[in-house]
Design a protein around this motif. Sequence first.
Motif, PDB file in Angstrom:
ATOM      1  N   ARG A 170      36.529  68.859  -4.771  1.00 29.24           N
ATOM      2  CA  ARG A 170      36.782  67.902  -3.699  1.00 29.24           C
ATOM      3  C   ARG A 170      35.833  66.721  -3.831  1.00 29.24           C
ATOM      4  NH1 ARG A 170      36.895  70.141   2.176  1.00 29.24           N
ATOM      5  NH2 ARG A 170      39.077  70.420   1.630  1.00 29.24           N
TER       6      ARG A 170
ATOM      7  N   VAL B 247      39.605  63.200   7.861  1.00 33.81           N
ATOM      8  CA  VAL B 247      38.913  63.979   8.884  1.00 33.81           C
ATOM      9  C   VAL B 247      39.329  63.483  10.266  1.00 33.81           C
ATOM     10  CG1 VAL B 247      36.670  64.493   9.891  1.00 33.81           C
ATOM     11  CG2 VAL B 247      36.968  64.514   7.409  1.00 33.81           C
ATOM     12  N   GLY B 248      39.724  64.427  11.113  1.00 30.65           N
ATOM     13  CA  GLY B 248      40.101  64.078  12.477  1.00 30.65           C
ATOM     14  C   GLY B 248      41.571  63.733  12.617  1.00 30.65           C
TER      15      GLY B 248
ATOM     16  N   ARG C 183      36.841  59.079   7.088  1.00 36.28           N
ATOM     17  CA  ARG C 183      36.341  59.926   6.004  1.00 36.28           C
ATOM     18  C   ARG C 183      37.553  60.576   5.353  1.00 36.28           C
ATOM     19  NH1 ARG C 183      31.929  62.221   3.935  1.00 36.28           N
ATOM     20  NH2 ARG C 183      32.066  64.392   3.260  1.00 36.28           N
TER      21      ARG C 183
ATOM     22  N   PRO D 207       0.828  -1.201   0.000  1.00 35.63           N
ATOM     23  CA  PRO D 207       0.000   0.000   0.000  1.00 35.63           C
ATOM     24  C   PRO D 207       0.861   1.249   0.000  1.00 35.63           C
ATOM     25  CG  PRO D 207       0.064  -0.940   2.193  1.00 35.63           C
ATOM     26  CD  PRO D 207       0.814  -1.886   1.295  1.00 35.63           C
TER      27      PRO D 207
ATOM     28  N   LEU E  21      39.110  62.972   2.366  1.00 37.20           N
ATOM     29  CA  LEU E  21      38.777  64.038   1.419  1.00 37.20           C
ATOM     30  C   LEU E  21      39.916  64.172   0.431  1.00 37.20           C
ATOM     31  CD1 LEU E  21      37.610  66.595   4.118  1.00 37.20           C
ATOM     32  CD2 LEU E  21      36.152  65.079   2.762  1.00 37.20           C
TER      33      LEU E  21
ATOM     34  N   VAL F 295      32.261  68.239  -4.898  1.00 39.34           N
ATOM     35  CA  VAL F 295      31.933  69.548  -4.336  1.00 39.34           C
ATOM     36  C   VAL F 295      32.922  70.556  -4.898  1.00 39.34           C
ATOM     37  CG1 VAL F 295      31.823  70.902  -2.230  1.00 39.34           C
ATOM     38  CG2 VAL F 295      31.069  68.515  -2.216  1.00 39.34           C
ATOM     39  N   GLU F 296      32.393  71.725  -5.322  1.00 40.16           N
ATOM     40  CA  GLU F 296      33.293  72.782  -5.754  1.00 40.16           C
ATOM     41  C   GLU F 296      33.555  73.685  -4.563  1.00 40.16           C
ATOM     42  OE1 GLU F 296      31.933  75.103  -9.000  1.00 40.16           O
ATOM     43  OE2 GLU F 296      33.925  75.931  -9.389  1.00 40.16           O
TER      44      GLU F 296
ATOM     45  N   TYR G 217       0.491   3.797   1.853  1.00 39.26           N
ATOM     46  CA  TYR G 217       0.762   4.154   3.229  1.00 39.26           C
ATOM     47  C   TYR G 217       0.705   2.913   4.090  1.00 39.26           C
ATOM     48  CZ  TYR G 217       0.501   6.042   7.840  1.00 39.26           C
ATOM     49  OH  TYR G 217       0.758   6.298   9.147  1.00 39.26           O
TER      50      TYR G 217
ATOM     51  N   ASN H  32      26.619  61.344  -2.597  1.00 39.05           N
ATOM     52  CA  ASN H  32      25.670  62.420  -2.377  1.00 39.05           C
ATOM     53  C   ASN H  32      26.287  63.467  -1.482  1.00 39.05           C
ATOM     54  OD1 ASN H  32      23.385  63.939  -2.030  1.00 39.05           O
ATOM     55  ND2 ASN H  32      22.412  62.508  -0.614  1.00 39.05           N
ATOM     56  N   PRO H  33      26.939  64.480  -1.980  1.00 35.61           N
ATOM     57  CA  PRO H  33      27.176  64.770  -3.384  1.00 35.61           C
ATOM     58  C   PRO H  33      28.387  64.010  -3.912  1.00 35.61           C
ATOM     59  CG  PRO H  33      28.034  66.521  -2.010  1.00 35.61           C
ATOM     60  CD  PRO H  33      27.425  65.523  -1.083  1.00 35.61           C
TER      61      PRO H  33
ATOM     62  N   ASP I 176      45.438  65.167  11.933  1.00 35.33           N
ATOM     63  CA  ASP I 176      46.340  66.220  11.483  1.00 35.33           C
ATOM     64  C   ASP I 176      47.574  65.562  10.910  1.00 35.33           C
ATOM     65  OD1 ASP I 176      44.660  68.196  12.376  1.00 35.33           O
ATOM     66  OD2 ASP I 176      45.495  68.152  14.408  1.00 35.33           O
TER      67      ASP I 176
END
Lengths: 488, 291
Positions: free
Chosen positions: A394, A426-427, A449, A18, A451, A386-387, A20, A382-383, A429
Amino acid sequence: MNKTVNPKNLTPADDSGPLYAARKKVYPQSVNGTFRRIKWGLMAFCLGVYYLLPFVRWNRGIGAPSQAVLIDLPNSRFYFFFIELWPQEVYYFTGLLIVAAVALFLMNSVGGRIWCGYLCPQTVWTDLFYAVERLVEGDRRERMRKDKSAGALTLKRVSEIVLKHATWLMIAWWTGGAWVLYFSDAPTLVKNLVTFQAPMVAYAWIGILTATTYVLAGFMREQVCTYMCPWPRIQAALTDEWALNVTYRYDRGEKRTSVKKAAELRALAQQVGDCVDCYQCVAVCPTGIDIRNGPQLECIQCGLCIDACDNVMTKIGRPKRLIGYDNDINIQRRQDGKAPIYRIVRARTVVYSAIIAAVGGIMLYTLATRSLLDINVLHDRNPVAVELSDGSIRNAYTVRLLNKSGYDRIVAIDADGPVNLIIHVVGVDSVTPDRPMIVVPRDSTSELRLLVTAPAENNPEKSIPVHFHLTDIGLGVVASTTDHFVAP
Amino acid sequence: MTDHHSDIDSVSGKSTTGHEWDGIKELNTPLPRWWVITFYLTIVWAIAYWVVYPAWPLISSNTTGMFGYSSRADVAVELANLEKIRGGKMAALGAASLADIEKDPALLALARAKGKTVFGDNCAPCHGSGAAGAKGFPNLNDDDWLWGGTLDQIMQTIQFGARSGHAKTHEGQMLAFGRDGVLKPDEIVTVANYVRSLSSLSTRNGFDAAKGEKIFAENCVACHGDGGKGNQEVGAPNLTDKIWLYGSDEATLIETISQGRSGVMPAWEGRLDPATIKAMAVYVHSLGGGK
Ligand code: SF4
Ligand code: SF4
């Protein structure tokens, strides 16, 4: 001579039942022999590795985990002895999966379902649970008798049942327990577990795996292999006529009859087989099948029927291996009076081995030569550019520095392109003009970050490539990547 | 059709359901017991779920369930926990000076992350999500600042705004020279061309530079300073650089000069807590143009 036997005359596998049917409980009998010994050995090895591996230590220095194998989810690290993998290296797991899959194919093309019979966790734990059952309740006959007289719940019987399930549950519990040890420092976690200070999720996983082990190995057993596992279906497509499968060598003659009858018939030079129809091979089979019916989906190729039959053959003084690892080609050849041939090296196995070697080789090579210092750069969208008030342009980038080594590094970042570019983090020197220096702590990443400015006098037209170089000040190791500098 | 249960299928010897379609009868095969049990368990489960968890909608609310479980309360608890975890860090941010924050990589990372989200929620509608600005709304990535680009100046502008009505806000107007009748149309054209010449932009043919300079000196120098270099005290932009808030073409300049300009930056003090304002100042400063 009584050489040829038409396979069609054999009892066919009964598949007219069968759709089952209630499960017929299997009571495998204990057996001794070569394959049983191999199985004990492999079981001890597999369980030993599984249960003990989390406790193996590996010195990675102060502050780093000292567990040899550790999946550190909170910190997204995977440790395997001398290897430490980072999330971006998950492709090693892809490689591992490919190797594992092809290894399974290779095993299959050499010896059929070796995996199923000897190495599959379902087999290993079920075998262990059977061993416990046998120890507590006795062997096949005894268990059958006890199950039948279920009404007679004597104190002894009840204590047997309790003992069996308690032992099973303990094994199952420790199986779940060992699992969570791979995700945290094992000795600490064990201590926390017993003092109820471990995280909830650890207890939850132990609970889940205790339940699955108990149910799968204690109750479902061969049903997992027969009904739940996809491998028997797939492997049929991967096997070929050279693969060695547990085979009843019907070329050793039919018909099957008692030892005495067989002797009489042989004396009369009549056709008779070696099988004495003792059903030992059926009694020991953990999936409850009769291998003499030919290859079957249920057969996990554990070889226990070989041991059982070998014992019988030894006793009645006939050659061993009436059941053995063999293939249909050889049965045919023997019937035709030719010597059997075995071919392990064939196109299939060569290709599988080559794939394993290639993927494994690539993995080892990349592991050995991978850089422990890396830089990833993502240009700001975004952006995009940058000028500045003096007309210079930049671009900003998100920079990720990766230090996979076990010591802090001081690194300097440079950028070069077709025009003069000024960079600033950034941050930070810059001590050296235009060459920001950063400390990247060991075994971590730093996100910065960055630049990049193109002075007004040499404004680029539109998009120019920029190469970023990361230099380890101490060791001089360099990692580089390329991105673009865009003008508005 | 006969009695349902006495109908026996002749081939299989099993009883049928007695239903017949086009001569085909259905065997009465019972569902496996485990399946039936599972089915009943799901019903029990569903009822228990109704009772234990908030479920039944009432007219204005819903049943609260047995243990008063609420996913909103859970979120509140989680947020409170988060605040507890982060509280220390934000306190450190609030305590540190602006310059110190920029020097400390951990504080800088926190300030930038916090500043970025707060910027997105509050400032992006005017300045754009990347702070690139738009006509009339300064680009915060460049190095041209109406009210000053040091950390302190940026923070002051965020706190009090410009022309925001706050007591300490930045004040300063670009007057409407045309509308108010201070300059005649031809004078406006002349001074517009003069302003363009300040940043080396092309000028109209036959434009009288001397006249432009004179008009500029009489009317504009007070705010924009000698030579048009601007004055951050009053938010007067530098007219000699390349950055123009409203545009540098002649028509726009004429409109600016005749109608005036007075963009508003709201004050954020009182709406955001001091540590958050500090974080935002550091974030804006770190965009790249900060002085
Ligand atoms: S038939 Fe033999 S090899 Fe196959 S599962 Fe049974 S005992 Fe194991
Ligand atoms: S154990 Fe060997 S002899 Fe006995 S029934 Fe099986 S095949 Fe025949």
